[in-house]
Scaffold this motif. Structure first.
Motif: not given
Length: 380
Positions: A230-247, A268-276
């Motif tokens: 949903v995060a990647g589909f809704i919103g134009s341009p699409s949300m950025n995703f960064i693979e990482g981890s929590i510790d 293991a988590v994925t961080l999402g942040i919109r371009p704006e």
């Protein structure tokens, strides 16, 4: 008026499941859009509501009546399709009144309902015109009028604006909202265009691979997506995703580290942040941001009121990543004001709006956090 209820509806074609256990409740007078990529099951769902396609399992109710086994003609619904399909040898009046005439409606009822539809659709003076004499938008309004005169409980619309040009599509989008509100009728609208879904709907139901991902008001889906899809589909341009981890209350990835994360279980988590929500480090709003990414400007796209900046992040130590290690894609996309002083090949630092960071569980894609607080949860 008609509510619509789908209870555990499935559609299978042999070993292929086109719609998987869909549960949706549409209130009287609500405008609900079914949205998703091609092949996600949205048109199949609409066809099952109409009775054009028979579901494999589940129950369908319209205005609290079980219509699961009823043919389309007995469901008191009206459909508007992508293919307008007006009778070319009939004028506007005959096209609009055809459905009533084959049902044996009296002439005075036909005249009254057509006149009402003409007023609603602003088709005055066009009743004696042939379809070939109408513009694309006028033909689409006639098709809608053909549905209106039936006085249905539910409007079902399957990408009715897809064949119109961009400017006319925006105009007709507004017209459909006006008509639906004036008639106060329940509407279920299928589209692959998320902008249509976001602007027209009371709620949107997002489907992928035949499964319902989220059903909420448009802004809720945008601001609090249920999962990565949903995060990647809704919103134009699409949300950025960064693979990482929590510790230890910290998000760590090859391109940035962020403290004050309210998660302490290693995962293991994925961080999402919109371009704006990505700002240059010298932006006045940077006082409410976290993290820091050193990047080089690859491509700049001015698009009028915004400017899209495609960034290639650097890994710690100045070594450029190959993208796949740190990002779901090759670039980090930032949206800035068009007068922002940024040039291609420039090196700059960017940061993330703290309140707009989303964290998703990588294994399932499900949302964990929408927005980070200023301080982490105290450690016990």
């Amino acid at each position: 008026m008609g509510s619509v209820n789908l209870e555990s509806v499935n559609k299978r074609y042999g070993d292929i499941t086109a719609v998987d256990d869909i549960k949706i409740d549409v209130a009287d007078g609500e405008f609900l859009s079914l949205v998703g990529p091609s092949g996600c099951g949205k048109s199949t769902t609409l066809e099952m509501i109409s009775g054009l396609t028979t579901q494999s399992d589940g129950q369908i109710y319209i205005d609290d009546e079980d219509v699961t086994a009823l043919p389309p003609k007995d469901r008191n619904i009206a459909m508007v399709f992508q293919n307008i399909a007006l009778f070319p040898h009939m004028d506007v009046f005959d096209n609009m009144s055809y459905g009533l005439r084959i049902r044996g409606a009296d002439d005075d009822i036909i005249d009254r309902r057509v006149d009402e539809a003409v007023e609603i659709l602003r088709l005055d003076g066009m009743l004696d015109r042939m379809p070939s004499e109408l513009s694309g938008g006028q033909r689409q309004r006639v098709a809608i009028g053909r549905a209106i005169v039936r006085d249905p409980e539910v409007f079902l619309m399957d990408e009715p604006l897809a064949n119109l040009d961009a400017k006319l599509r925006v105009h007709m989008r507004t017209e459909l909202q006006r008509i639906q509100r004036k008639l106060d009728v329940t509407a279920i609208y299928v589209t692959h265009d998320q902008e249509e879904a976001m602007t027209m709907s009371d709620r949107i139901a997002i489907l992928n691979d035949g499964e319902l991902q989220q059903i909420d008001p448009p802004l809720t889906c945008y601001e609090e997506p249920a999962n990565v899809f949903v995060a990647g589909f809704i919103g134009s341009p699409s949300m950025n995703f960064i693979e990482g981890s929590i510790d230890d209350y910290r998000f760590e990835s090859p391109i940035t580290t962020i403290d004050a994360v309210e998660l302490d279980e290693p995962s293991a988590v994925t961080l999402g942040i919109r371009p704006e929500d990505i700002y240059p480090a010298d932006d006045p709003r940077a006082d409410r941001t976290v993290g820091s990414v050193r990047a080089s400007v690859d491509v700049i796209e001015p698009v009028g009121e915004r400017m899209f900046v495609y960034l290639l992040p650097d890994a710690p130590g100045g070594q450029s990543t190959d993208g796949a290690v740190a990002l779901d894609g090759d670039h980090l996309l930032m949206s800035v004001d068009p007068d922002t002083d940024i040039a291609e090949n420039e090196e700059l630092d960017v940061t993330f709006d703290q309140s707009s960071i989303h964290l998703f569980e990588t294994a399932t894609g499900n949302a964990l956090i929408h927005g980070l607080k200023r301080e982490p949860t105290p450690r016990s």
